[in-house]
Design an enzyme around this catalytic site. Structure first.
Site, short mmCIF file in Angstrom:
data_model
loop_
_atom_site.label_atom_id
_atom_site.label_comp_id
_atom_site.label_asym_id
_atom_site.label_seq_id
_atom_site.Cartn_x
_atom_site.Cartn_y
_atom_site.Cartn_z
N GLY A 198 -4.52 -4.41 -3.85
CA GLY A 198 -5.52 -3.38 -4.16
C GLY A 198 -4.74 -2.14 -4.57
O GLY A 198 -4.15 -1.48 -3.72
N HIS A 199 -4.66 -1.88 -5.85
CA HIS A 199 -3.85 -0.76 -6.35
C HIS A 199 -4.79 0.34 -6.84
O HIS A 199 -5.57 0.15 -7.77
CB HIS A 199 -2.93 -1.24 -7.49
CG HIS A 199 -1.90 -2.23 -7.02
ND1 HIS A 199 -0.94 -2.77 -7.83
CD2 HIS A 199 -1.67 -2.77 -5.79
CE1 HIS A 199 -0.18 -3.59 -7.12
NE2 HIS A 199 -0.61 -3.61 -5.88
N ASP A 214 0.81 -1.23 0.00
CA ASP A 214 0.00 0.00 0.00
C ASP A 214 0.84 1.27 0.00
O ASP A 214 0.45 2.29 0.57
CB ASP A 214 -0.97 0.02 1.21
CG ASP A 214 -1.88 -1.19 1.21
OD1 ASP A 214 -2.23 -1.65 0.12
OD2 ASP A 214 -2.21 -1.68 2.31
N GLN A 233 1.98 -6.16 -3.14
CA GLN A 233 2.41 -6.25 -1.74
C GLN A 233 3.71 -5.45 -1.54
O GLN A 233 3.87 -4.43 -2.18
CB GLN A 233 2.60 -7.73 -1.31
CG GLN A 233 1.29 -8.47 -1.14
CD GLN A 233 0.68 -8.96 -2.44
OE1 GLN A 233 1.35 -9.64 -3.19
NE2 GLN A 233 -0.56 -8.64 -2.70
N LYS A 240 1.76 2.07 -5.11
CA LYS A 240 2.33 1.48 -6.35
C LYS A 240 1.43 1.76 -7.55
O LYS A 240 1.90 2.10 -8.62
CB LYS A 240 2.51 -0.05 -6.17
CG LYS A 240 3.50 -0.42 -5.07
CD LYS A 240 3.58 -1.92 -4.86
CE LYS A 240 2.33 -2.54 -4.29
NZ LYS A 240 2.03 -2.13 -2.89
P1 GDP Z 1 -0.79 0.26 -3.56
O1 GDP Z 1 -1.40 -1.00 -3.08
O2 GDP Z 1 0.67 0.34 -3.28
O3 GDP Z 1 -1.10 0.57 -4.99
O4 GDP Z 1 -1.45 1.44 -2.68
P2 GDP Z 1 -3.03 1.57 -2.30
O5 GDP Z 1 -3.76 1.96 -3.51
O6 GDP Z 1 -3.48 0.36 -1.57
O7 GDP Z 1 -2.98 2.71 -1.24
C1 GDP Z 1 -2.48 3.99 -1.54
C2 GDP Z 1 -3.60 5.00 -1.24
O8 GDP Z 1 -3.04 6.30 -1.14
C3 GDP Z 1 -4.64 5.11 -2.33
O9 GDP Z 1 -5.87 5.45 -1.76
C4 GDP Z 1 -4.12 6.23 -3.21
O10 GDP Z 1 -5.16 6.90 -3.94
C5 GDP Z 1 -3.53 7.15 -2.18
N1 GDP Z 1 -2.36 7.92 -2.62
C6 GDP Z 1 -1.38 7.58 -3.48
N2 GDP Z 1 -0.42 8.52 -3.50
C7 GDP Z 1 -0.81 9.49 -2.64
C8 GDP Z 1 -0.22 10.71 -2.19
O11 GDP Z 1 0.86 11.11 -2.59
N3 GDP Z 1 -0.93 11.43 -1.26
C9 GDP Z 1 -2.13 11.02 -0.75
N4 GDP Z 1 -2.73 11.78 0.14
N5 GDP Z 1 -2.70 9.87 -1.16
C10 GDP Z 1 -2.03 9.10 -2.07
P1 IMO Z 2 -0.93 -4.25 -2.22
O1 IMO Z 2 -0.45 -4.84 -3.52
C1 IMO Z 2 -0.95 -4.59 2.13
C2 IMO Z 2 -1.05 -8.65 3.77
C3 IMO Z 2 -2.28 -9.09 4.52
C4 IMO Z 2 -1.66 -10.05 5.52
C5 IMO Z 2 -0.55 -10.72 4.71
C6 IMO Z 2 -0.94 -12.07 4.11
O2 IMO Z 2 -2.22 -3.55 -2.31
O3 IMO Z 2 0.16 -3.46 -1.56
P2 IMO Z 2 -2.49 -12.80 2.08
O4 IMO Z 2 -3.93 -12.55 1.81
O5 IMO Z 2 -1.58 -12.26 1.02
O6 IMO Z 2 -2.19 -14.23 2.41
O7 IMO Z 2 -2.18 -11.97 3.43
O8 IMO Z 2 -0.25 -9.81 3.66
N1 IMO Z 2 -1.28 -8.15 2.39
C7 IMO Z 2 -1.20 -6.87 2.05
N2 IMO Z 2 -0.99 -5.76 2.81
N3 IMO Z 2 -1.08 -4.49 0.80
C8 IMO Z 2 -1.25 -5.59 0.02
O9 IMO Z 2 -1.25 -5.55 -1.32
C9 IMO Z 2 -1.38 -6.85 0.66
N4 IMO Z 2 -1.59 -8.10 0.21
C10 IMO Z 2 -1.51 -8.88 1.29
O10 IMO Z 2 -2.93 -8.00 5.13
O11 IMO Z 2 -1.05 -9.32 6.55
MG MG Z 3 -2.93 -1.67 -1.83
#
Ligand code: GDP
Ligand code: IMO
Ligand code: MG
Length: 422
Positions: free
Chosen positions: A40-41, A13, A222, A16
């Protein structure tokens, strides 16, 4: 032509999805190489928000081809739901999505076994998407793959064999009712019609395209500390998010990789259980969650929040061979008077020489902090590095000097335009 790997440098998270979307303006092919719908991207375009779980984050740029590599575990229904959602938003998928023959399929018993396993003594806090049990079957050489969808007789045979074994485990070990094999066969036999058109010999495709000079971005899911080998085992996922996993998960050899880009959140978050040395269980932690909207993109769970851990980032930089980074969510720190950064770990007053991935040891470490002054200014509209407050620049310099990486992007908000390139 260039081939780059993009990795999450912390516990996932990091942002990415946003950075892949930005970078894919310059890349022609984006490849997911591991994980599954546990990811979840998030990508924000204008007021619209897309959360991608399986499909690479390059899909929102119409000239980009998207590949799901052999290292990914695919829940076919989740995949079809995602395709439908994208198509409903007017995004064309046909002719742009390529799925490896060798990617494994998530089956209903994987999700069931995932949830049963979470009732045991070691609770990982998984996403419940069946990831661990699917990789178990892959490595036990019992897995069912995308290629099996093409041969209905073989598919039915494999499902029957697997369910016979799983039903034994379910009834004898867990006292759980047996699964209905006929229902599952009927459900999976139908996936062929919808998925067949995307099935591709991915290594052949990628090498042919790279031979024509096309550029490739490998999108990790991840993060490094969730890696099955290099993460905080057992509180990890069951795949290899680190840069090394990009090769085995796609069929692109190490000799073709030109650079590794790390995605680094300006503070730290973690979802699920496991050690987290810089976690904040106080008001600062709650503020980071609130300002950063730190709730899981896949499960909606509140994310645990803490200070930036530069000691961990040094380890992550080493394991991945990170050349340059994107610092994300820098804007979230804007209200803080003081910002702490962890620069070392101590156990019983003794500093550790290297980052311990051992969960028990990590639970005992005491983070050693340096405190930097916060900039206390809104930076969400800043578009060039020069216009950032000096104290923000000091924070960035501290990170890059300490961790040994070069900062190439700075993200100051979720939208495309809230990105500073250096
Ligand atoms: P990922 O799994 O690495 O793709 O990240 P996620 O999408 O799970 O979580 C990142 C969250 O932060 C999302 O809700 C994005 O819309 C948000 N986000 C990304 N970059 C920024 C930033 O620079 N500032 C803020 N405030 N939010 C951001
Ligand atoms: P993105 O790509 C954050 C965490 C789960 C748990 C551990 C194992 O959005 O960054 P799993 O279901 O993979 O067997 O769970 O990994 N986890 C993540 N945490 N971002 C993710 O993906 C994750 N995918 C799995 O919360 O701790
Ligand atoms: Mg994510």
């Amino acid at each position: 032509m260039s081939v780059s790997v993009l990795v999450g440098s912390q516990w996932g998270d990091e942002g990415k999805g946003k950075i892949v979307d930005i970078l894919s303006e310059k890349f022609e092919i984006v490849v997911r190489y591991q994980g599954g719908a546990n990811a979840g991207h998030t990508i924000r375009i204008g007021e619209e928000q897309f959360i991608l779980h399986l499909i690479p984050s390059g899909i929102l740029r119409e000239n980009v081809a998207c590949v799901i590599g052999n290292g990914v575990v695919i829940d076919p229904q989740a995949l079809l739901d995602e395709i439908k959602l994208l198509e409903e938003s007017g995004i064309n998928i046909k002719g742009r999505l390529f799925i490896s023959h060798n990617a494994h399929l998530i089956m209903p018993y994987h999700k069931l076994l995932d949830s049963i396993s979470e009732k045991g003594t070691t609770k990982i806090g998984t996403t419940g998407r069946g990831i661990g049990p699917c990789y178990i079957d892959k490595y036990a050489r019992k897995g069912i793959r995308i290629v099996d969808l093409l041969d209905k007789v073989e598919l039915e045979k494999k499902i029957r064999e697997n369910i016979a074994e799983k039903n034994n485990i379910l009834s004898k070990l867990y006292d759980h009712e047996k699964l209905n094999v006929e229902e599952i066969i009927e459900e999976y036999l139908k996936f062929d019609d919808a998925i067949d058109q995307y099935i591709t010999d991915v290594p052949h495709y990628l090498h042919t395209e790279m031979g024509k000079g096309k550029s490739v971005l490998l999108e990790g899911a991840q993060g490094t500390l969730l890696d099955i080998d290099h993460g905080t085992y057992p509180f990890v996922t069951s795949s290899s998010p680190v840069s090394g996993g990009a090769c085995t998960g796609s069929g692109i050899p190490p000799t073709k990789i030109d650079s590794v880009i790390g995605i680094v959140k300006a503070y730290t978050t973690r979802v699920g259980n496991g050690p987290f040395p810089t976690e904040l269980l106080d008001e600062d932690g709650e503020n980071l969650r609130k300002w950063g909207a730190e709730f899981g993109a896949t499960t909606g769970r509140p994310r645990r929040c803490g200070w930036f851990d530069a000691f961990m980032l040094k380890y992550s930089t080493m394991i991945n061979g990170i050349d340059e980074v994107a610092i994300t969510k820098l804007d979230v720190l804007s209200e803080l008077k003081n910002i702490k950064v962890c620069v070392a770990y101590e156990i019983n007053g003794k500093r550790l020489n290297s980052f311990p991935t051992d969960s028990k040891k990590l639970d005992q470490v005491k983070p050693v902090y340096e405190t930097l002054k916060g900039w206390e200014k809104d930076i969400t509209d800043v578009t060039s590095y020069d216009d950032l407050p000096q104290l923000t620049k000091d924070y960035l310099k501290f990170m890059s000097d300490f961790c040994g990486f070069k900062i190439r992007f700075i993200s100051v908000g979720p939208k495309r335009k809230q990105t500073i390139q250096i």
